[in-house]
Design a protein around this motif. Structure first.
Motif, PDB file in Angstrom:
ATOM      1  N   THR A  42      14.961  18.405 -13.380  1.00  0.00           N
ATOM      2  CA  THR A  42      14.077  19.114 -12.455  1.00  0.00           C
ATOM      3  C   THR A  42      12.626  18.844 -12.815  1.00  0.00           C
ATOM      4  O   THR A  42      12.208  19.065 -13.955  1.00  0.00           O
ATOM      5  N   ILE A  43      11.861  18.347 -11.833  1.00  0.00           N
ATOM      6  CA  ILE A  43      10.449  18.044 -12.036  1.00  0.00           C
ATOM      7  C   ILE A  43       9.632  18.937 -11.107  1.00  0.00           C
ATOM      8  O   ILE A  43       9.781  18.879  -9.884  1.00  0.00           O
ATOM      9  N   SER A  44       8.779  19.767 -11.683  1.00  0.00           N
ATOM     10  CA  SER A  44       7.985  20.707 -10.886  1.00  0.00           C
ATOM     11  C   SER A  44       6.593  20.183 -10.561  1.00  0.00           C
ATOM     12  O   SER A  44       5.872  20.792  -9.772  1.00  0.00           O
ATOM     13  N   ASP A  45       6.204  19.064 -11.181  1.00  0.00           N
ATOM     14  CA  ASP A  45       4.844  18.552 -10.993  1.00  0.00           C
ATOM     15  C   ASP A  45       4.856  17.076 -10.595  1.00  0.00           C
ATOM     16  O   ASP A  45       4.276  16.240 -11.286  1.00  0.00           O
ATOM     17  N   PRO A  46       5.526  16.708  -9.483  1.00  0.00           N
ATOM     18  CA  PRO A  46       5.604  15.295  -9.091  1.00  0.00           C
ATOM     19  C   PRO A  46       4.253  14.760  -8.638  1.00  0.00           C
ATOM     20  O   PRO A  46       3.462  15.468  -8.012  1.00  0.00           O
ATOM     21  N   LEU A  47       4.002  13.489  -8.956  1.00  0.00           N
ATOM     22  CA  LEU A  47       2.789  12.819  -8.488  1.00  0.00           C
ATOM     23  C   LEU A  47       3.111  11.650  -7.566  1.00  0.00           C
ATOM     24  O   LEU A  47       2.436  11.441  -6.573  1.00  0.00           O
ATOM     25  N   SER A  48       4.130  10.865  -7.898  1.00  0.00           N
ATOM     26  CA  SER A  48       4.451   9.684  -7.085  1.00  0.00           C
ATOM     27  C   SER A  48       5.891   9.271  -7.349  1.00  0.00           C
ATOM     28  O   SER A  48       6.333   9.229  -8.501  1.00  0.00           O
ATOM     29  N   THR A  49       6.610   8.944  -6.281  1.00  0.00           N
ATOM     30  CA  THR A  49       7.986   8.460  -6.425  1.00  0.00           C
ATOM     31  C   THR A  49       8.065   6.936  -6.488  1.00  0.00           C
ATOM     32  O   THR A  49       9.145   6.381  -6.663  1.00  0.00           O
ATOM     33  N   VAL A  50       6.926   6.254  -6.364  1.00  0.00           N
ATOM     34  CA  VAL A  50       6.921   4.788  -6.352  1.00  0.00           C
ATOM     35  C   VAL A  50       7.417   4.253  -7.692  1.00  0.00           C
ATOM     36  O   VAL A  50       6.872   4.587  -8.747  1.00  0.00           O
ATOM     37  N   GLY A  51       8.456   3.432  -7.663  1.00  0.00           N
ATOM     38  CA  GLY A  51       8.971   2.813  -8.877  1.00  0.00           C
ATOM     39  C   GLY A  51       9.890   3.687  -9.701  1.00  0.00           C
ATOM     40  O   GLY A  51      10.389   3.245 -10.748  1.00  0.00           O
ATOM     41  N   ALA A  52      10.173   4.921  -9.259  1.00  0.00           N
ATOM     42  CA  ALA A  52      11.014   5.813 -10.058  1.00  0.00           C
ATOM     43  C   ALA A  52      12.431   5.258 -10.207  1.00  0.00           C
ATOM     44  O   ALA A  52      13.031   5.325 -11.286  1.00  0.00           O
ATOM     45  N   GLY A  53      12.988   4.707  -9.125  1.00  0.00           N
ATOM     46  CA  GLY A  53      14.322   4.118  -9.206  1.00  0.00           C
ATOM     47  C   GLY A  53      14.366   2.918 -10.131  1.00  0.00           C
ATOM     48  O   GLY A  53      15.374   2.675 -10.814  1.00  0.00           O
ATOM     49  N   ASP A  54      13.270   2.157 -10.184  1.00  0.00           N
ATOM     50  CA  ASP A  54      13.204   1.006 -11.081  1.00  0.00           C
ATOM     51  C   ASP A  54      13.184   1.464 -12.534  1.00  0.00           C
ATOM     52  O   ASP A  54      13.802   0.852 -13.406  1.00  0.00           O
ATOM     53  N   CYS A  55      12.457   2.557 -12.797  1.00  0.00           N
ATOM     54  CA  CYS A  55      12.423   3.101 -14.149  1.00  0.00           C
ATOM     55  C   CYS A  55      13.784   3.665 -14.537  1.00  0.00           C
ATOM     56  O   CYS A  55      14.193   3.570 -15.704  1.00  0.00           O
ATOM     57  N   LEU A  56      14.502   4.248 -13.569  1.00  0.00           N
ATOM     58  CA  LEU A  56      15.865   4.708 -13.840  1.00  0.00           C
ATOM     59  C   LEU A  56      16.731   3.534 -14.295  1.00  0.00           C
ATOM     60  O   LEU A  56      17.457   3.629 -15.290  1.00  0.00           O
ATOM     61  N   LEU A  57      16.646   2.418 -13.587  1.00  0.00           N
ATOM     62  CA  LEU A  57      17.426   1.240 -13.961  1.00  0.00           C
ATOM     63  C   LEU A  57      17.013   0.731 -15.342  1.00  0.00           C
ATOM     64  O   LEU A  57      17.864   0.349 -16.163  1.00  0.00           O
ATOM     65  N   ILE A 107       0.843  -1.187   0.000  1.00  0.00           N
ATOM     66  CA  ILE A 107       0.000   0.000   0.000  1.00  0.00           C
ATOM     67  C   ILE A 107       0.884   1.245   0.000  1.00  0.00           C
ATOM     68  O   ILE A 107       1.803   1.368   0.824  1.00  0.00           O
ATOM     69  N   ALA A 108       0.624   2.162  -0.914  1.00  0.00           N
ATOM     70  CA  ALA A 108       1.300   3.459  -0.939  1.00  0.00           C
ATOM     71  C   ALA A 108       0.252   4.555  -0.824  1.00  0.00           C
ATOM     72  O   ALA A 108      -0.712   4.581  -1.594  1.00  0.00           O
ATOM     73  N   VAL A 109       0.418   5.431   0.158  1.00  0.00           N
ATOM     74  CA  VAL A 109      -0.484   6.573   0.347  1.00  0.00           C
ATOM     75  C   VAL A 109       0.259   7.816  -0.125  1.00  0.00           C
ATOM     76  O   VAL A 109       1.327   8.152   0.394  1.00  0.00           O
ATOM     77  N   VAL A 110      -0.302   8.489  -1.131  1.00  0.00           N
ATOM     78  CA  VAL A 110       0.385   9.596  -1.796  1.00  0.00           C
ATOM     79  C   VAL A 110      -0.374  10.894  -1.551  1.00  0.00           C
ATOM     80  O   VAL A 110      -1.586  10.971  -1.780  1.00  0.00           O
ATOM     81  N   GLU A 111       0.369  11.914  -1.099  1.00  0.00           N
ATOM     82  CA  GLU A 111      -0.200  13.239  -0.880  1.00  0.00           C
ATOM     83  C   GLU A 111       0.045  14.126  -2.098  1.00  0.00           C
ATOM     84  O   GLU A 111       0.872  13.794  -2.954  1.00  0.00           O
ATOM     85  N   PRO A 112      -0.675  15.236  -2.230  1.00  0.00           N
ATOM     86  CA  PRO A 112      -0.606  16.042  -3.454  1.00  0.00           C
ATOM     87  C   PRO A 112       0.795  16.513  -3.840  1.00  0.00           C
ATOM     88  O   PRO A 112       1.073  16.693  -5.035  1.00  0.00           O
ATOM     89  N   ASP A 113       1.694  16.709  -2.873  1.00  0.00           N
ATOM     90  CA  ASP A 113       3.048  17.169  -3.207  1.00  0.00           C
ATOM     91  C   ASP A 113       3.987  16.029  -3.569  1.00  0.00           C
ATOM     92  O   ASP A 113       5.181  16.233  -3.763  1.00  0.00           O
ATOM     93  N   GLY A 114       3.450  14.803  -3.660  1.00  0.00           N
ATOM     94  CA  GLY A 114       4.263  13.637  -4.009  1.00  0.00           C
ATOM     95  C   GLY A 114       4.794  12.860  -2.825  1.00  0.00           C
ATOM     96  O   GLY A 114       5.382  11.777  -2.997  1.00  0.00           O
ATOM     97  N   THR A 115       4.599  13.372  -1.597  1.00  0.00           N
ATOM     98  CA  THR A 115       5.033  12.643  -0.406  1.00  0.00           C
ATOM     99  C   THR A 115       4.331  11.287  -0.358  1.00  0.00           C
ATOM    100  O   THR A 115       3.107  11.201  -0.468  1.00  0.00           O
ATOM    101  N   THR A 116       5.127  10.225  -0.193  1.00  0.00           N
ATOM    102  CA  THR A 116       4.595   8.867  -0.285  1.00  0.00           C
ATOM    103  C   THR A 116       4.899   8.091   0.995  1.00  0.00           C
ATOM    104  O   THR A 116       6.045   8.041   1.443  1.00  0.00           O
ATOM    105  N   THR A 117       3.857   7.497   1.589  1.00  0.00           N
ATOM    106  CA  THR A 117       3.996   6.641   2.763  1.00  0.00           C
ATOM    107  C   THR A 117       3.637   5.225   2.343  1.00  0.00           C
ATOM    108  O   THR A 117       2.554   4.991   1.800  1.00  0.00           O
TER     109      THR A 117
END
Length: 314
Positions: free
Chosen positions: A240-255, A91-101
């Protein structure tokens, strides 16, 4: 062919909230599910951008059936090994600024027979070359040297190996000598056993690993971009990203972006630029959605062969 192994895949449920209030009833504004786990995400991103890949993973229970349905719907080639129990739901809970728990379940128990079935699948798909990617955490019961065995088995059939993990599995895999590793900042600190507050200290730690026989070390640094160290030198890249939505999986996409270029014969520097662009594009998407070609358009990446080594990392 790029073969990914995800020993502990998951169904990722991403829930959007206006703000996360601890101990209170939180009303969701959105919800989505995606097939998850580091290697699964790598294969999803590669497949969406036209690179041949197959995802090898255990499947079990209702979530295992759902995983296969989601991968089929996404057009991702996959081979599942049946296991008792059920895949985990993260479960990932995402807030409007991209903060992910995040709350991650442990996953099903794997025994030696099931682990051997996963490794045998890698042998078949990786025979004759290409890349094998061992990613993520290990499920309960899996032997701690599983990713080290991936390195050894892939090498035996002529494939290159990339590893993205942490803790004991990462230590064991690094000792086996993969071609590429992609820790994040915290995972690199854990791997080398010391704090690395500046970019220069990250670079020195990566150089030490290259000297020990790892051909390429790529460290993802979140908002500080990523750095690549190999025998040719050092490169740092950022977007630089000014409109983040979610950091989930970003490192995997980098790889995935790295391997997309390396598998086609590109240089490390070119691969780093691609990886940073793919990771940045993923941050602009909801949940653990992976970027396609149109998502990558218009994302400028700044790259330097002489980065500011005194830079303090956030």
């Amino acid at each position: 062919m790029i073969v990914t192994l995800t020993p502990n895949p998951s169904i990722d449920r991403t829930i959007g909230v206006p703000s996360l209030e601890h101990g209170e009833v939180n009303r969701a504004t959105s919800s989505r599910i995606d097939p998850g786990g580091k290697g699964v995400n790598v294969s999803r991103a590669l497949s969406r951008n036209g690179t041949e890949t197959v995802a090898v993973l255990p499947v079990g229970g209702p979530e295992g059936h759902l995983m296969q349905e989601l991968l089929d719907a996404a057009g991702v080639r996959h081979e599942g090994v049946d296991v008792p129990g059920t895949l985990r739901m993260n479960i990932a809970v995402v807030e409007p600024d991209g903060t992910t728990t995040k709350v991650n379940e442990p996953g099903p128990v794997l025994d030696d027979t099931q682990v051997e079935s996963l490794l045998a699948a890698i042998d078949r798909y990786a025979a004759g070359g290409g890349w094998v990617v061992g990613c993520g955490s290990l499920p309960p019961g899996a032997r701690p040297d599983l990713l080290a065995a991936v390195v050894e088995r892939a090498r035996a059939v002529g494939a290159k190996v990339a590893i993205d993990s942490s803790g004991a599995p990462m230590h064991a895999a690094v000792a086996a000598g993969p071609d590429l590793i992609k820790p994040n900042h915290e995972e690199l600190e854990e791997l080398v056993g010391r704090s690395l507050p500046t970019l220069g200290e990250v670079v020195e730690a990566a150089k030490d690993l290259v000297a020990q026989g790892i051909s390429t070390v790529v460290v993802s640094l979140g908002g500080d971009g990523a750095v690549l160290v190999d025998a040719e030198g050092v490169a740092h890249a950022g977007a630089t990203i000014s409109d983040p939505l979610s950091t989930v999986g970003a490192g995997d996409c980098l790889l995935a972006g790295l391997l997309h270029v390396l598998a086609a014969g590109g240089s490390g520097r070119e691969a780093l630029v691609s990886g940073v662009r793919w990771g940045a594009a993923a941050v602009r998407l909801p949940g653990s959605e992976v970027p396609g070609p149109t998502d990558l358009d218009g994302i400028p990446v700044e790259v330097s062969d002489q980065p500011e080594l005194s830079r303090v990392l956030g």
